[in-house]
Write a protein that holds these residues in place. Structure first.
Motif, short mmCIF file in Angstrom:
data_model
loop_
_atom_site.label_atom_id
_atom_site.label_comp_id
_atom_site.label_asym_id
_atom_site.label_seq_id
_atom_site.Cartn_x
_atom_site.Cartn_y
_atom_site.Cartn_z
N GLY A 113 -52.97 45.17 19.93
CA GLY A 113 -51.65 44.72 20.61
C GLY A 113 -52.93 43.04 20.88
N HIS A 114 -52.93 42.45 22.30
CA HIS A 114 -54.61 42.09 23.15
C HIS A 114 -54.85 42.57 23.97
CE1 HIS A 114 -54.98 38.02 22.51
NE2 HIS A 114 -55.85 37.84 23.85
N ALA A 115 -54.61 43.93 23.72
CA ALA A 115 -55.75 44.72 24.81
C ALA A 115 -57.53 44.25 24.68
CB ALA A 115 -55.30 46.40 23.97
N ILE A 116 -57.95 44.31 25.99
CA ILE A 116 -59.02 44.19 26.28
C ILE A 116 -59.73 45.85 26.95
CG2 ILE A 116 -59.52 41.70 26.79
CD1 ILE A 116 -59.04 41.97 29.12
#
Lengths: 270, 270
Positions: free
Chosen positions: B45-48
């Motif tokens: 997903g949009h993990a950082i």
């Protein structure tokens, strides 16, 4: 009214003070079940764990609360709760947080806290994410509690609009002016990477950044928080940019495009 | 026309066949720079990456292509590209994929491929994610190439509508009927967790699931793919459910709500 069953999740991990505060409010409202990561999962966004297996164990931290820790992401926690704890009989509410740190504006997309609430909403459970403008481990959440209770009771009474959840953010400090319904501000992080050298002379990088707000609107969450209000943004997970569909239908795809069927967005071009 | 500079990213990792196919198409169009994860990052997903540092190194895999591998997520790759490779001088295009596996409908939110493209769009770079309905390591991407080239050239010529990117998905097999502009289908995963026991007699769980489509619309990406079309969905990252703002303004927050300022969504209730 039958006491509601409330799933509590977070991304700071099951031992974080923020989730303890949220559990305390929810115990005044209903029967609480906690499924939370076994350690910090901040910035995990909507990540799920598919390349490796998950650990999932019952724990006993707070009296009278059914609690489970999970080795995966915040979204994994919601999926495990639905499937292994509630076994398809959904809870009446899913609340996530209280996050140590804001999740306003574009942060909604990076946030594990908000992604857990989004997953709750995808599962058709009324869902709310709560976050406080304080990263400190010993942050004071006490001023948030009466607002959390009021907002939660309204969600349980009124029900959420379809495919929608709430993103609630709190300023730091006790002098809050009230609740303001907002839209997500148009802002982003201007990132920077701090380069360091490890003991073996190899470089490594820490992600850092500065939050840049491009949005002067007084109807945004950034404005509300800057001005002492609790911001409440309704959030959706249909990411379609519906307004762009007619634009794309006007493009020239070398006769590859098929426009014969009419659609819900008024692009009937047949 | 000056040759455009094109950033290529993915989530299957820098050695995946899908990114090799995408690089080949982009080399016909512009100057290619690749920044991709050093291993699989599907479902991120949009993990950082904020709790640990990142490794970031130049590699030399394909002739004439500037390439970097990164230990982080697909979104980290885009941030590193913008900050460390382009140093603020943005590329003309960001393409992500070709993903081994579909990213239609709700999958957009779990997908590292699409989140990398979303991050490109947040950085105001015209961005496209490409995915094929084939999880196999040796998937055949050849039938996708002419469509990818046509769509990419249209994006470079026409420019993307503001704060919008494209989610392009391909059916398996060579007999494609054409390109169809779509909306994201209303569908979700009905997850299940397969329980196993490790050699030490402790349980562990694999996330599995069945894709359930609730949407009978013929203007959706699920319909298009089921019927042999390439689906193109415009995607946005303003997650505000604007239609729900007036609803929330009608709720009763015990006089905690402040409604004096008017907003962009017509909720002027002062």
């Amino acid at each position: 009214m039958k006491k509601p069953t409330i799933l509590v999740v977070n991304d700071d991990g099951i031992t974080a003070p923020g989730i303890k505060s949220l559990i305390e409010v929810m115990q005044e409202i209903g029967n609480v079940v906690v499924v939370a990561p076994d350690g910090p999962q901040s910035g995990m966004g909507h990540a799920i764990t598919i390349g490796k297996p998950l650990r999932f164990d019952k724990v006993d931290l707070y009296p009278g609360v059914e609690m489970y820790k999970c080795s995966g992401t915040p979204v994994d926690c919601v999926k495990l709760a639905v499937n292994k704890v509630f076994k398809g009989k959904k809870p009446d509410l899913c609340v996530s947080g209280i996050n140590h740190g804001l999740n306003n504006s574009i942060n909604v997309i990076y946030s594990g806290t908000m992604s857990a609430a989004v997953e709750g909403a995808i599962e058709k459970i009324p869902s709310i994410g709560f976050s406080l403008d304080d990263f400190a481990q010993d942050a004071d959440f006490s001023h948030c509690k009466k607002f959390i209770k009021t907002i939660t009771l309204q969600v349980l009474t009124k029900g959420m609009p379809e495919s929608t959840l709430l993103n609630v953010n709190f300023p730091k400090g006790a002098n809050l002016k009230g609740i303001k319904i907002c839209r997500q501000a148009n802002a982003k992080w201007a990132e920077d990477f701090e380069e360091r050298t490890d003991p073996y002379k190899r470089p490594y990088y820490w992600l850092t950044g500065v939050f840049e707000n491009y949005d002067k609107g007084e109807d945004t969450d950034v404005w509300a928080l800057d001005n002492g209000f609790v911001s409440v943004v309704p959030v959706q997970f249909d990411l379609t940019a519906h307004h762009a569909i007619p634009v794309l239908n006007s493009w020239d795809f070398n006769d590859m495009a098929v426009k014969k069927t009419s659609g819900a967005d008024g692009q009937s071009l047949g």
